[in-house]
Design a protein around this motif. Structure first.
Motif, PDB file in Angstrom:
ATOM      1  N   THR A  33       4.258  23.048 -69.576  1.00  0.00           N
ATOM      2  CA  THR A  33       5.036  23.608 -68.473  1.00  0.00           C
ATOM      3  C   THR A  33       4.293  23.546 -67.156  1.00  0.00           C
ATOM      4  O   THR A  33       4.863  23.871 -66.131  1.00  0.00           O
ATOM      5  N   ASP A  34       3.002  23.131 -67.163  1.00  0.00           N
ATOM      6  CA  ASP A  34       2.245  23.090 -65.919  1.00  0.00           C
ATOM      7  C   ASP A  34       2.545  21.828 -65.109  1.00  0.00           C
ATOM      8  O   ASP A  34       2.184  21.742 -63.943  1.00  0.00           O
ATOM      9  N   GLU A  35       3.238  20.853 -65.702  1.00  0.00           N
ATOM     10  CA  GLU A  35       3.602  19.643 -64.965  1.00  0.00           C
ATOM     11  C   GLU A  35       4.961  19.848 -64.303  1.00  0.00           C
ATOM     12  O   GLU A  35       5.892  20.333 -64.934  1.00  0.00           O
ATOM     13  N   PRO A  36       5.082  19.496 -63.017  1.00  0.00           N
ATOM     14  CA  PRO A  36       6.365  19.673 -62.347  1.00  0.00           C
ATOM     15  C   PRO A  36       7.409  18.706 -62.908  1.00  0.00           C
ATOM     16  O   PRO A  36       7.104  17.589 -63.314  1.00  0.00           O
ATOM     17  N   ALA A  37       8.640  19.146 -62.936  1.00  0.00           N
ATOM     18  CA  ALA A  37       9.729  18.292 -63.414  1.00  0.00           C
ATOM     19  C   ALA A  37       9.984  17.188 -62.398  1.00  0.00           C
ATOM     20  O   ALA A  37      10.030  17.424 -61.192  1.00  0.00           O
ATOM     21  N   ARG A  38      10.145  15.975 -62.862  1.00  0.00           N
ATOM     22  CA  ARG A  38      10.381  14.844 -61.964  1.00  0.00           C
ATOM     23  C   ARG A  38      11.866  14.585 -61.852  1.00  0.00           C
ATOM     24  O   ARG A  38      12.579  14.548 -62.847  1.00  0.00           O
ATOM     25  N   ARG A  39      12.310  14.384 -60.628  1.00  0.00           N
ATOM     26  CA  ARG A  39      13.714  14.072 -60.384  1.00  0.00           C
ATOM     27  C   ARG A  39      13.828  12.611 -60.003  1.00  0.00           C
ATOM     28  O   ARG A  39      12.923  12.044 -59.404  1.00  0.00           O
ATOM     29  N   ALA A  40      14.937  12.033 -60.336  1.00  0.00           N
ATOM     30  CA  ALA A  40      15.176  10.645 -59.972  1.00  0.00           C
ATOM     31  C   ALA A  40      15.375  10.562 -58.460  1.00  0.00           C
ATOM     32  O   ALA A  40      16.116  11.348 -57.872  1.00  0.00           O
ATOM     33  N   ALA A  41      14.672   9.623 -57.815  1.00  0.00           N
ATOM     34  CA  ALA A  41      14.796   9.450 -56.371  1.00  0.00           C
ATOM     35  C   ALA A  41      16.176   8.895 -56.058  1.00  0.00           C
ATOM     36  O   ALA A  41      16.641   7.945 -56.683  1.00  0.00           O
ATOM     37  N   ARG A  42      16.823   9.499 -55.080  1.00  0.00           N
ATOM     38  CA  ARG A  42      18.157   9.076 -54.704  1.00  0.00           C
ATOM     39  C   ARG A  42      18.239   9.030 -53.188  1.00  0.00           C
ATOM     40  O   ARG A  42      17.728   9.919 -52.512  1.00  0.00           O
ATOM     41  N   ALA A  43      18.864   8.009 -52.671  1.00  0.00           N
ATOM     42  CA  ALA A  43      19.004   7.882 -51.221  1.00  0.00           C
ATOM     43  C   ALA A  43      19.926   8.987 -50.709  1.00  0.00           C
ATOM     44  O   ALA A  43      20.878   9.380 -51.381  1.00  0.00           O
ATOM     45  N   PRO A  44      19.647   9.512 -49.499  1.00  0.00           N
ATOM     46  CA  PRO A  44      20.514  10.561 -48.960  1.00  0.00           C
ATOM     47  C   PRO A  44      21.906  10.014 -48.641  1.00  0.00           C
ATOM     48  O   PRO A  44      22.070   8.840 -48.315  1.00  0.00           O
ATOM     49  N   THR A  45      22.879  10.888 -48.779  1.00  0.00           N
ATOM     50  CA  THR A  45      24.255  10.505 -48.485  1.00  0.00           C
ATOM     51  C   THR A  45      24.422  10.336 -46.986  1.00  0.00           C
ATOM     52  O   THR A  45      24.034  11.209 -46.220  1.00  0.00           O
ATOM     53  N   ARG A  46      25.002   9.244 -46.582  1.00  0.00           N
ATOM     54  CA  ARG A  46      25.222   8.985 -45.152  1.00  0.00           C
ATOM     55  C   ARG A  46      26.706   8.801 -44.900  1.00  0.00           C
ATOM     56  O   ARG A  46      27.398   8.135 -45.664  1.00  0.00           O
ATOM     57  N   ILE A  47      27.179   9.371 -43.807  1.00  0.00           N
ATOM     58  CA  ILE A  47      28.574   9.242 -43.415  1.00  0.00           C
ATOM     59  C   ILE A  47      28.615   8.561 -42.059  1.00  0.00           C
ATOM     60  O   ILE A  47      27.942   8.988 -41.122  1.00  0.00           O
ATOM     61  N   GLN A  48      29.387   7.512 -41.962  1.00  0.00           N
ATOM     62  CA  GLN A  48      29.515   6.794 -40.701  1.00  0.00           C
ATOM     63  C   GLN A  48      30.890   7.095 -40.131  1.00  0.00           C
ATOM     64  O   GLN A  48      31.911   6.884 -40.793  1.00  0.00           O
ATOM     65  N   VAL A  49      30.905   7.609 -38.890  1.00  0.00           N
ATOM     66  CA  VAL A  49      32.155   7.963 -38.231  1.00  0.00           C
ATOM     67  C   VAL A  49      32.414   6.958 -37.128  1.00  0.00           C
ATOM     68  O   VAL A  49      31.564   6.747 -36.262  1.00  0.00           O
ATOM     69  N   THR A  50      33.572   6.339 -37.155  1.00  0.00           N
ATOM     70  CA  THR A  50      33.954   5.386 -36.101  1.00  0.00           C
ATOM     71  C   THR A  50      35.254   5.875 -35.475  1.00  0.00           C
ATOM     72  O   THR A  50      36.347   5.560 -35.951  1.00  0.00           O
ATOM     73  N   PRO A  51      35.157   6.678 -34.424  1.00  0.00           N
ATOM     74  CA  PRO A  51      36.372   7.217 -33.802  1.00  0.00           C
ATOM     75  C   PRO A  51      37.087   6.153 -32.968  1.00  0.00           C
ATOM     76  O   PRO A  51      36.527   5.120 -32.628  1.00  0.00           O
ATOM     77  N   THR A  52      38.326   6.437 -32.650  1.00  0.00           N
ATOM     78  CA  THR A  52      39.092   5.541 -31.777  1.00  0.00           C
ATOM     79  C   THR A  52      38.566   5.668 -30.356  1.00  0.00           C
ATOM     80  O   THR A  52      37.752   6.536 -30.040  1.00  0.00           O
ATOM     81  N   ARG A  53      39.037   4.825 -29.477  1.00  0.00           N
ATOM     82  CA  ARG A  53      38.575   4.865 -28.082  1.00  0.00           C
ATOM     83  C   ARG A  53      39.031   6.131 -27.367  1.00  0.00           C
ATOM     84  O   ARG A  53      38.450   6.519 -26.368  1.00  0.00           O
ATOM     85  N   ARG A  54      40.047   6.777 -27.867  1.00  0.00           N
ATOM     86  CA  ARG A  54      40.554   7.981 -27.204  1.00  0.00           C
ATOM     87  C   ARG A  54      39.683   9.201 -27.500  1.00  0.00           C
ATOM     88  O   ARG A  54      39.737  10.187 -26.783  1.00  0.00           O
ATOM     89  N   LEU A  55      38.881   9.155 -28.550  1.00  0.00           N
ATOM     90  CA  LEU A  55      38.057  10.307 -28.921  1.00  0.00           C
ATOM     91  C   LEU A  55      36.618  10.118 -28.471  1.00  0.00           C
ATOM     92  O   LEU A  55      36.099   9.009 -28.456  1.00  0.00           O
ATOM     93  N   TYR A  56      35.966  11.226 -28.119  1.00  0.00           N
ATOM     94  CA  TYR A  56      34.549  11.207 -27.797  1.00  0.00           C
ATOM     95  C   TYR A  56      33.952  12.557 -28.199  1.00  0.00           C
ATOM     96  O   TYR A  56      34.669  13.522 -28.432  1.00  0.00           O
ATOM     97  N   ARG A  57      32.629  12.592 -28.300  1.00  0.00           N
ATOM     98  CA  ARG A  57      31.944  13.825 -28.668  1.00  0.00           C
ATOM     99  C   ARG A  57      31.673  14.642 -27.414  1.00  0.00           C
ATOM    100  O   ARG A  57      31.016  14.180 -26.484  1.00  0.00           O
ATOM    101  N   GLU A  58      32.151  15.859 -27.394  1.00  0.00           N
ATOM    102  CA  GLU A  58      31.907  16.774 -26.285  1.00  0.00           C
ATOM    103  C   GLU A  58      30.915  17.826 -26.778  1.00  0.00           C
ATOM    104  O   GLU A  58      31.219  18.593 -27.681  1.00  0.00           O
ATOM    105  N   CYS A  59      29.731  17.834 -26.181  1.00  0.00           N
ATOM    106  CA  CYS A  59      28.667  18.737 -26.640  1.00  0.00           C
ATOM    107  C   CYS A  59      28.285  19.715 -25.539  1.00  0.00           C
ATOM    108  O   CYS A  59      28.255  19.359 -24.357  1.00  0.00           O
ATOM    109  N   VAL A  60      27.997  20.922 -25.939  1.00  0.00           N
ATOM    110  CA  VAL A  60      27.517  21.953 -25.035  1.00  0.00           C
ATOM    111  C   VAL A  60      26.172  22.415 -25.591  1.00  0.00           C
ATOM    112  O   VAL A  60      26.051  22.704 -26.774  1.00  0.00           O
ATOM    113  N   ASP A  61      25.153  22.465 -24.738  1.00  0.00           N
ATOM    114  CA  ASP A  61      23.844  22.900 -25.208  1.00  0.00           C
ATOM    115  C   ASP A  61      23.325  24.019 -24.330  1.00  0.00           C
ATOM    116  O   ASP A  61      23.710  24.150 -23.173  1.00  0.00           O
ATOM    117  N   TRP A  62      22.459  24.847 -24.909  1.00  0.00           N
ATOM    118  CA  TRP A  62      21.890  25.978 -24.187  1.00  0.00           C
ATOM    119  C   TRP A  62      20.609  26.420 -24.892  1.00  0.00           C
ATOM    120  O   TRP A  62      20.303  25.977 -25.990  1.00  0.00           O
TER     121      TRP A  62
END
Length: 85
Positions: A33-62
């Motif tokens: 039990t002193d050996e850590p359990a090994r997990r299978a390496a898996r690539a992170p899930t990626r989502i690609q968003v391609t909006p239409t020309r009418r949409l844009y990201r509006e961000c507010v920062d502070w």
């Protein structure tokens, strides 16, 4: 005096039963039990968003003050949403 010995023996037996029941299954089967359990390496899930020309990201920062036990900390904050042109 004899009753105390019987009660003492019963408590010892009960303690041994509880101790035997609390031993992990891995220790009983001989697995290490002193050996850590090994997990299978898996690539992170990626989502690609391609909006239409009418949409844009509006961000507010502070900058916001966060009250922490070690003292006040100023942290950047941001909130974004999709908006129409």
């Amino acid at each position: 005096m004899r009753g105390i010995k019987v009660v003492g023996a019963a408590l010892v037996a009960l303690g041994l039963l509880v101790a035997a029941d609390s031993v992990p299954a891995a220790a009983q089967s001989g697995l290490r039990t002193d050996e850590p359990a090994r997990r299978a390496a898996r690539a992170p899930t990626r989502i690609q968003v391609t909006p239409t020309r009418r949409l844009y990201r509006e961000c507010v920062d502070w900058l916001a003050v966060e009250r922490r036990p070690s003292g006040d900390v100023i942290t950047p904050q941001m909130r974004c949403r999709w908006a129409y042109r």
